[in-house]
Design an enzyme around this catalytic site. Sequence first.
Site, PDB file in Angstrom:
ATOM      1  N   GLU A 115       0.789  -1.227   0.000  1.00  0.00           N
ATOM      2  CA  GLU A 115       0.000   0.000   0.000  1.00  0.00           C
ATOM      3  C   GLU A 115       0.824   1.282   0.000  1.00  0.00           C
ATOM      4  OE1 GLU A 115      -3.136  -0.022  -0.445  1.00  0.00           O
ATOM      5  OE2 GLU A 115      -3.523  -2.163  -0.175  1.00  0.00           O
ATOM      6  N   SER A 399     -59.121  -9.022  -7.030  1.00  0.00           N
ATOM      7  CA  SER A 399     -60.157  -7.987  -6.906  1.00  0.00           C
ATOM      8  C   SER A 399     -59.735  -6.769  -6.103  1.00  0.00           C
ATOM      9  CB  SER A 399     -61.419  -8.581  -6.276  1.00  0.00           C
ATOM     10  OG  SER A 399     -62.103  -9.379  -7.215  1.00  0.00           O
TER      11      SER A 399
END
Length: 776
Positions: A115, A399
């Site tokens: 890193e 419905s």
Amino acid sequence: MSSNNSSSETRMSRNNERTQSSGPKRPHNGWRLFRRILFIIVAIGVLGILAGAGLFFYYAQSAPKVTEGALSSDTSTRVYDANGKVISRLGAQNRNYVKSTNIPATLKSAVVSTEDRRFYKNNGVDPIRIMGAAFANVTGSSLGMQGGSTLTQQLVKLSVFSTNASDRTLKRKAQEAWLALKVDHDYSKDQILEYYVNKVYMGNGVYGMQTAAQYYYGKTLKSLDLAQLALLAGMPQSPTNYDPTSYPALAKKRRDLVLEAMASNNAITSAQAKQAEATSITTGLVKNHQTTTSNDPKTTKVIDAYLKQVYAELKKKGYNTTTGGLKVHTNLDMGAQKKLYDIVNGNSYVSFPSSKFQVGSTIVNPNNGKVVAMIGGRKTGNVTFGLNRAVQTDRSSASTAKPLMDYGPAIDYLYYPTYEPVKDTAFTYPGTTKNLYDWDRQYQGTITMRKALYESRNIPAVRTLQNVGIKKATTFLKGLGMTFEKPLTLQNGIGLYISSEQEAAAYAAFANGGTYYKPYLVSKVVTQDGKAHNYASTGKRAMSTATAFMLTDMMKDVITNDNGSGRSAAISGLYQAGKTGTDSYPDDYADQVPDGATMDSWFTGYTKNYAVSVWTGYDKQFQTGHYVSESQTEIAQQIYKYEMSYLASKSTNTDWTAPGTVTATSQNNKTEYYVTGHAGTVSDTTATSQYGSTNTTSSSAYSSNGQVTTNNSSSKTNTTTTESSTSKESSSTTEQKPGGSDGGNDDNTDSTTTSSAGSTATSTDKHTNSTADTDE
């Protein structure tokens, strides 16, 4: 002669002098110009540096504070309920924090080599590294090992700032650099490394390399060898892709790059690197991961569907939930959620036919669109983030679509009164030979719209939609947050492909007087930099107050009328309204299930404080035994009843009052309503068609049972019609009879077909699935 020659020589001598004197001046003038240009360039450069420095320090002044607590904390996402209590932390484990003295020197070397090679030499920001990274990126020589940010800058980014792409600004970069300088000044290199090793995300919900060592290898960091430590050191760049259990090839490639970087940085020898590279990437990996769960397992099950939808909303808003360090505040009412979970997973409230019988339900606050509870299934075992049936849109709403697509638009656009005469007589879909039936295969003649709704008669609903028109009905639905991939048809008037979340939000508009609020779960997100982002739903007028009130008044009868289809949802003394929905099997499968069996059963109801939508059925409805029997269609109503009883106990119980745009009138000793100024009936645009029409008989023709006496047909005329052409692939609409379950299967198909056989025809092609967005 001599004088003339002398004169000529003198002139020539002068000219030569001019020529000689002018020669050296040319380079002198060029140098002067060069110096002037150089001065301008330097001046611009200095001004640029000064301006940049000024801007840097300006941004630095507004940089957030970086504390030891922020540096040492993990970056998991925390989720809170509506009361501010933490209900979940994204990640499978609690983090096992490791102090610097217990971090192997080999791991420290691996991290630094990977890193930030100049970590021990820089002051938190490394100009040489930045230029080197830029050059390496251009030439492709970095092998992806070194970026422009130092390890300290990465720590600051993870600790203080949001990781959203939208936040990668010049200001953020300047503040990041400034804070990195401060961190490097205030903390030792070993402390910075310690914070970094414990903070990074390592995939699978794991934070910190010590926790990762336990998760992947079942050991502490000190017990790992060089190859294993190199693997862990390389994972933070892309923890998902470098997961050795899921992507071993990519993980090995990354590990070997780390080993090469360590050798290049003289942290190990080339021989050691090669020996470690020869080690299998799967060596030492455990199959059963040791986890110490960060969430109560019981709570996790209770909120699973809700939490899944929360993360879906966050993703749509652009948040990174794995490394964002977010604090997410939701609208979750934990009490309502636990009650709903207990109802659908226990045996104290409802008698479920089997563990495979499923439920999807959503509860919405009608006054703001907040989703306060959600259940995505029952008896789901230990599955996390499984199928969320509360938001699925592949099952017909049956419905429950009638108030949304038929009667709502009829009142809003055509000013139907609640006592509007509607025909329940033989009906064939236009352009086809497909007939439409009700649960009893009978006709009732001309009845009121109110009666047609609370008994859930199919034919009057479709006739009403025919009068309204698909275009207006679609516009009405859009106002309620529902859009569809393909055009709707008449058959959608008795079945829409929408979710319980969409339906609860739509019915909520009836409850609050006609305003639609888009349903949402996330109310506020606080990012790592302390910024709070608030979210709310802006109400939009979806229908008139008259429409909302009149629909509500009619849907009260669904629950309270002796012939209402939703009587099993009744709660004594509570002001509420709602609608049932059941969906039958297609004709080519109907003979494989008992009479009255359905695929789906719904109930959606509401008070002034809550709207609750419930779907019930089986995931594989065509598997043997996976049908909803006639008696089981009441389960959706029962779930609603017990949940709404709980909700009503913690809220006020007030009735709806008629707005000034509505006028009350008495019809057969019952209060009916009409939109002020529109007391008469509405003529039917299809009055001369073969498919029947709305009768325009005056209100005085009503009989005591709510029917209109006409010469067209008598009440409950038996069906004797035969069709010349039908399709086995289609479904007749046989909605269940009133009295606990809905009186109507709603044909859940969208296109009609004609063929030779002997029953009604409707295609089962489900091509109208809703695509309405559920986020802010």
